[in-house]
Design a protein around this motif. Structure first.
Motif, short mmCIF file in Angstrom:
data_model
loop_
_atom_site.label_atom_id
_atom_site.label_comp_id
_atom_site.label_asym_id
_atom_site.label_seq_id
_atom_site.Cartn_x
_atom_site.Cartn_y
_atom_site.Cartn_z
N GLU A 42 64.55 56.33 42.46
CA GLU A 42 64.24 54.94 42.81
C GLU A 42 65.35 54.32 43.64
N ALA A 43 66.60 54.57 43.25
CA ALA A 43 67.72 54.01 44.00
C ALA A 43 67.75 54.54 45.43
N SER A 50 70.18 54.78 33.71
CA SER A 50 69.58 54.32 34.97
C SER A 50 68.08 54.60 35.03
N SER A 73 64.72 51.49 34.66
CA SER A 73 64.90 50.52 35.73
C SER A 73 64.12 49.26 35.41
N ARG A 133 72.07 48.10 40.84
CA ARG A 133 70.80 47.49 40.47
C ARG A 133 69.95 48.44 39.63
N TYR A 134 70.18 49.73 39.82
CA TYR A 134 69.41 50.74 39.08
C TYR A 134 70.22 51.35 37.93
#
Length: 270
Positions: free
Chosen positions: A46-47, A207, A210, A264-265
């Motif tokens: 995702e990151a 992580s 999320s 953020r992740y």
């Protein structure tokens, strides 16, 4: 007996692949865009999707192509000749193995993120798991990584630490191992099984929970005493036809903008 020229040519090509570790060089993806092929650990999915989009917006002459899989699978692909410009591993072991084979540009290697492990459970928590002790309860369906994938190696290190502590002991490790219903080759498979309710719990990265997953997964922290800090190294492959662009991409990951996305992740700075 004279050798066929075709046999000689084939032998030369095979030797070249063995030395370089790469087949092909898709430096240009069409038009004036330079294509960067990035092999990235599955836990970065995702990151890296966000980072790819951000980077391409900032650098319209670059197209980033992601290959996302378990670090051990990516390493094997590279060893077998798959082309990549950048390798992002979820542990140092697999990247350093490529380095030791002469397949990495050594002066480009460096850490870009850290991670921690956690126990994840479905939001409905059908196994009623509230603590690490519950993982040893008979009948719990636990999913972990294989011993070769970083998340599986880290999980085993955690269980070994707990086995060495009198508060848990070897019997705890044995009971937890008896509850393992499957071992997965990528952390994304662990997360999927927990999300779908096919497992009561999994050992994954912090992580992996999320913001978009918090409606389907809950996380139980693992205390620092037992946890393992996962180190994520990056490096440019020696066969890269885009060394400067690849190194610039790594520096972006290590910098403020890339770091903000990773944070953020749930990833930490190295």
């Amino acid at each position: 007996m004279r050798q066929s020229p075709f046999i000689v040519i084939a032998a030369i090509l095979l030797a070249a692949v063995c030395i370089s570790g790469c087949i092909g060089n898709p430096a240009q993806s069409g038009g004036d865009k330079t294509e960067l092929t990035v092999f990235a650990a599955a836990s970065l999915t995702e990151a890296m999707t966000d980072i790819k989009n951000d980077y391409e917006t900032m650098h319209p002459d670059i197209r980033v192509t992601l290959n996302l899989d378990g670090s051990q699978a990516l390493r094997t692909q590279i060893e077998q000749g798959a082309y990549a410009d950048v390798f992002l591993s979820a542990n140092t072991r697999h990247l350093y193995a490529l380095r030791d084979q002469g397949l990495m540009e050594n002066d480009t290697i460096g850490l870009f993120a850290k991670n921690r492990l956690a126990v994840i459970v479905p939001a409905a928590n059908p196994g009623n798991i509230a603590s690490l002790e519950d993982l040893a309860r008979p009948g719990i369906r636990l999913v972990i990584g294989t011993k070769d994938v970083p998340v599986g190696d880290y999980a085993r290190q955690i269980l070994d630490k707990m086995a060495d502590d009198d508060a848990y002991g070897p019997s705890y490790r044995e009971a937890v191992q008896n509850n393992v219903m499957s071992e997965e080759t990528a952390v994304t498979h662990i997360v999927a099984k927990v999300q779908l309710g096919e497992a009561d719990a999994g050992i994954a990265y912090e992580s992996d929970v999320s913001p978009r997953d918090r409606d389907t997964i809950s996380m139980i922290p693992i205390p620092d005493t037992y946890n393992v800090i996962a180190e994520y190294p990056a490096g440019v492959l020696k066969c890269s036809g885009n060394r400067d662009e690849a190194l610039h991409f790594i520096r972006y990951l290590q910098g403020e903008q890339g770091g903000e996305v990773l944070a953020r992740y749930g990833f930490a700075k190295p």
